[in-house]
Every structure is written in structure tokens, then in C-alpha cells.
Design a protein around this motif. Sequence first.
Motif, PDB file in Angstrom:
ATOM      1  N   ARG A  89      34.265  46.120  62.179  1.00 45.80           N
ATOM      2  CA  ARG A  89      34.364  47.573  62.365  1.00 45.80           C
ATOM      3  C   ARG A  89      33.254  48.257  61.559  1.00 45.80           C
ATOM      4  O   ARG A  89      33.014  47.950  60.409  1.00 45.80           O
ATOM      5  N   VAL A  90      32.563  49.191  62.210  1.00 45.75           N
ATOM      6  CA  VAL A  90      31.516  49.985  61.552  1.00 45.75           C
ATOM      7  C   VAL A  90      31.668  51.440  61.985  1.00 45.75           C
ATOM      8  O   VAL A  90      32.495  51.772  62.832  1.00 45.75           O
ATOM      9  N   GLY A  91      30.812  52.277  61.441  1.00 43.55           N
ATOM     10  CA  GLY A  91      30.792  53.683  61.864  1.00 43.55           C
ATOM     11  C   GLY A  91      31.648  54.563  60.980  1.00 43.55           C
ATOM     12  O   GLY A  91      32.522  54.114  60.265  1.00 43.55           O
ATOM     13  N   ARG A  92      31.330  55.831  61.059  1.00 42.23           N
ATOM     14  CA  ARG A  92      32.060  56.821  60.279  1.00 42.23           C
ATOM     15  C   ARG A  92      32.507  57.941  61.184  1.00 42.23           C
ATOM     16  O   ARG A  92      31.920  58.198  62.220  1.00 42.23           O
ATOM     17  N   ARG A  93      33.524  58.606  60.752  1.00 41.98           N
ATOM     18  CA  ARG A  93      33.984  59.784  61.488  1.00 41.98           C
ATOM     19  C   ARG A  93      32.947  60.884  61.315  1.00 41.98           C
ATOM     20  O   ARG A  93      32.313  61.010  60.284  1.00 41.98           O
ATOM     21  N   GLY A  94      32.819  61.674  62.359  1.00 39.97           N
ATOM     22  CA  GLY A  94      31.866  62.775  62.298  1.00 39.97           C
ATOM     23  C   GLY A  94      32.292  63.909  63.197  1.00 39.97           C
ATOM     24  O   GLY A  94      33.464  64.029  63.569  1.00 39.97           O
ATOM     25  N   ARG A  95      31.291  64.713  63.566  1.00 32.67           N
ATOM     26  CA  ARG A  95      31.606  65.880  64.389  1.00 32.67           C
ATOM     27  C   ARG A  95      31.071  65.763  65.811  1.00 32.67           C
ATOM     28  O   ARG A  95      31.050  66.725  66.544  1.00 32.67           O
ATOM     29  N   VAL A  96      30.654  64.586  66.207  1.00 31.13           N
ATOM     30  CA  VAL A  96      30.112  64.387  67.555  1.00 31.13           C
ATOM     31  C   VAL A  96      31.182  63.690  68.409  1.00 31.13           C
ATOM     32  O   VAL A  96      31.620  62.588  68.079  1.00 31.13           O
ATOM     33  N   PRO A  97      31.590  64.332  69.507  1.00 34.17           N
ATOM     34  CA  PRO A  97      32.568  63.653  70.368  1.00 34.17           C
ATOM     35  C   PRO A  97      31.875  62.561  71.196  1.00 34.17           C
ATOM     36  O   PRO A  97      30.764  62.746  71.665  1.00 34.17           O
ATOM     37  N   PHE A  98      32.538  61.445  71.339  1.00 36.04           N
ATOM     38  CA  PHE A  98      31.992  60.335  72.114  1.00 36.04           C
ATOM     39  C   PHE A  98      33.098  59.827  73.026  1.00 36.04           C
ATOM     40  O   PHE A  98      34.167  59.449  72.557  1.00 36.04           O
ATOM     41  N   HIS A  99      32.841  59.835  74.317  1.00 37.01           N
ATOM     42  CA  HIS A  99      33.850  59.426  75.299  1.00 37.01           C
ATOM     43  C   HIS A  99      33.617  57.979  75.731  1.00 37.01           C
ATOM     44  O   HIS A  99      32.475  57.556  75.903  1.00 37.01           O
ATOM     45  N   HIS A 100      34.714  57.268  75.920  1.00 33.22           N
ATOM     46  CA  HIS A 100      34.646  55.884  76.393  1.00 33.22           C
ATOM     47  C   HIS A 100      35.888  55.599  77.234  1.00 33.22           C
ATOM     48  O   HIS A 100      36.862  56.339  77.194  1.00 33.22           O
ATOM     49  N   LYS A 101      35.820  54.511  77.989  1.00 34.63           N
ATOM     50  CA  LYS A 101      36.976  54.115  78.802  1.00 34.63           C
ATOM     51  C   LYS A 101      38.101  53.636  77.903  1.00 34.63           C
ATOM     52  O   LYS A 101      37.873  53.078  76.844  1.00 34.63           O
ATOM     53  N   ALA A 102      39.317  53.823  78.393  1.00 36.30           N
ATOM     54  CA  ALA A 102      40.477  53.284  77.693  1.00 36.30           C
ATOM     55  C   ALA A 102      40.665  51.828  78.103  1.00 36.30           C
ATOM     56  O   ALA A 102      40.000  51.332  79.018  1.00 36.30           O
ATOM     57  N   LEU A 103      41.574  51.140  77.459  1.00 37.10           N
ATOM     58  CA  LEU A 103      41.819  49.731  77.776  1.00 37.10           C
ATOM     59  C   LEU A 103      42.312  49.533  79.202  1.00 37.10           C
ATOM     60  O   LEU A 103      42.092  48.486  79.797  1.00 37.10           O
TER      61      LEU A 103
END
Length: 191
Positions: A89-103
Motif C-alpha cells: 500500500r502506498v499513497g496519501r490522502r489528498g484533495r484530488v478525487p480519483f475514480h476507479h471501477k469497483a470490484l
Amino acid sequence: MSLRDQLLATGIANKKNTRRVAAQERKERTRRKGTEKKRGEVEREARVAAEQAERDRALAVREQAAKTRVALQALEVQHELHMLVETHRVGRRGRVPFHHKALDGVHLRKIWIDEATARRLRGGQLAIGGYLRRDGTARYAIITANAASALTERRPQMVVFWDRTELDATDPSLAAGTVVGEPSLRPHRMS
């Protein structure tokens, strides 16, 4: 001389009575023979049924053991894959929304990340992996490309977003909110 002949000679019994008694005796003898045969058959059938029941029980035990072994192996593999996602796991929470498919592959999910992570996701250096928890809820994590590659080999449906196109992650045109070229319907892919 037989007892029957003696009874007939003395007049104590007549022919009709002796025939009736003889018929009854024959019936009784055949009935006893049939009962003895039936007892033997019943015992044999009971023995065969007991052996069959024992074989069925042994088969059921073997089948249950095989099912348990398969279920344990599946749980081990699932646990390994969950640990792979969690350890990479990497990355940090921020203010940019990022959309991806669900499972489920149908719905879209949104996560909030920082711009550098968004750039690395669009560049293919990072991916989003997901798995179902025991309670049925989905858990998503931003993971490295190496972990995404390992997940794809074993369970491709666990990698819900991974852009494998060769893009330069340091390109400022890939910054959050910047559209390069024509917008497409595919989420976060630049054409």
C-alpha cells in the motif's frame, strides 16, 4: 406300520382327517423352511446394508476432508493476496478525487488522493487493488506496479485500476484536472 396307518386300522381317525393333518404338516414344514431362508436372507441383507453404510460413511468423511482442504487452501491464497495488497500500500490522502471501477466491475468508486499519487496512477507506476473483507465490504488500496503485476497473475479481478500505457509520470500535462486531447469515456486515460 406308521402311526397314521395304525389310527386308520383302529378306526380312531378317517382318511379325510389324516389327509388334512398331513397337508397341515407339509404347510408347516415349508413355512419353516421359508422362514429359515428368509432369516438367512435378512441377515445377509442386513450385513450388506451395514457394509454399504460403512463405505458411505468413509466416503463422506473423505469428501468432507477434501472439501475442508480445498477451502483452507483457498483461504490461504486469499490471505496471501490480501497481505500482498496491504504490504504494498502506498499513497496519501489528498484533495484530488480519483475514480476507479469497483470490484463488481459495474460501479465506480471515488478516492481522495494527492496530486503526485494521481500522476503516478495515471503513469502506470501505481495501481488500485481491492478485495472483499470477511464481512462482505470492499477494501481498496493504492499499490505498486510490481504488486499489481503479481495480483494480475494470480487474480486479475483484484486489480481494479492499472493504466499500463507508457506515459511519463513527470509530465505536467498529466496533473490533476488537466485534459490532454479529446476526453474519452474511459476513466483517467489520456488519449
